[in-house]
Write an enzyme that holds these catalytic residues in place. Structure first.
Site, short mmCIF file in Angstrom:
data_model
loop_
_atom_site.label_atom_id
_atom_site.label_comp_id
_atom_site.label_asym_id
_atom_site.label_seq_id
_atom_site.Cartn_x
_atom_site.Cartn_y
_atom_site.Cartn_z
CG ASP A 1 33.72 0.62 20.65
OD1 ASP A 1 34.16 1.59 19.99
OD2 ASP A 1 32.90 -0.18 20.20
CG HIS B 1 31.46 -2.56 13.33
ND1 HIS B 1 31.75 -1.31 13.80
CD2 HIS B 1 32.00 -2.63 12.10
CE1 HIS B 1 32.43 -0.65 12.88
NE2 HIS B 1 32.59 -1.44 11.84
CD GLU C 1 29.45 -0.72 18.17
OE1 GLU C 1 29.05 -0.02 17.21
OE2 GLU C 1 30.62 -1.15 18.24
CG ASP D 1 34.85 -2.79 17.67
OD1 ASP D 1 35.17 -3.80 17.01
OD2 ASP D 1 34.00 -1.96 17.27
#
Length: 186
Positions: free
Chosen positions: A13, A153, A15, A158
């Site tokens: 994942d 988040h 960001e 996540d």
């Protein structure tokens, strides 16, 4: 044919500063090498994106410009991320965007990669096929499957939730080839 429980996967994942993989940049990445029985290795880091993180994005992932200021650049992180991913099957929620970001960052920094050739299992697609959750967001699936909250988040949180969601969504499958057959259908 290997049983699903014997397979090894990568869950990842990212960001970012925004949703445009061509113009936005990574601010955090998390990668976990796992099987149904154990976590083999994991890596996570904040990344200095080299640009200002918009306030609207900070409100989503709570990663501030001050937090990333002294962090490594993506070019220094990519070799470790790509080495961990290797040729393994990548699992993630709407993971094509994460792969696009990592691929573009690799290309920007002249780091050879094969991310777009790895087999991919998108848990968002699996959730839509599963069809028993009122919503298919990762958070809604976490709640639906009664998975403990890891915090929202942030990349590693996540990833850890996504691994548990993946395990729940694949209970009807005995191999990755069965999953890929099912995901081929529109």
């Amino acid at each position: 044919m290997r049983k699903l429980e014997q397979e090894e996967f990568i869950c990842l994942d990212c960001e970012t500063t925004g949703l445009d993989h061509k113009n936005d940049h990574l601010v955090e990445v998390a990668v976990v090498h796992f099987s149904f029985k154990k976590i083999f290795s994991q890596f996570e880091t904040l990344i200095n994106p080299g640009i200002t993180i918009p306030e609207s994005t900070i409100k989503i992932h709570h990663i501030t410009n001050e937090m990333v200021q002294a962090q490594p650049l993506i070019k220094d992180v990519l070799p470790q991320v790509l080495d961990l991913v290797g040729k393994k099957t990548i699992v993630g929620h709407s993971v094509s965007l994460d792969i696009d970001f990592l691929s573009v960052e690799s290309e920007r920094n002249n780091v050879p990669h094969q991310l777009r050739q790895n087999p991919v299992i998108d848990t968002l697609r699996l959730a839509r096929l599963y069809g028993e959750s009122p919503s298919n967001s990762l958070e809604a699936l976490r709640t639906h499957f009664h998975i403990a909250e890891e915090g929202a988040h942030r990349a590693m949180n996540d990833v850890l939730v996504n691994i548990e969601v993946f395990k729940k969504l694949t209970t009807q499958f005995s191999s990755t080839s069965q999953i890929f057959q099912k995901l081929q259908k529109p």
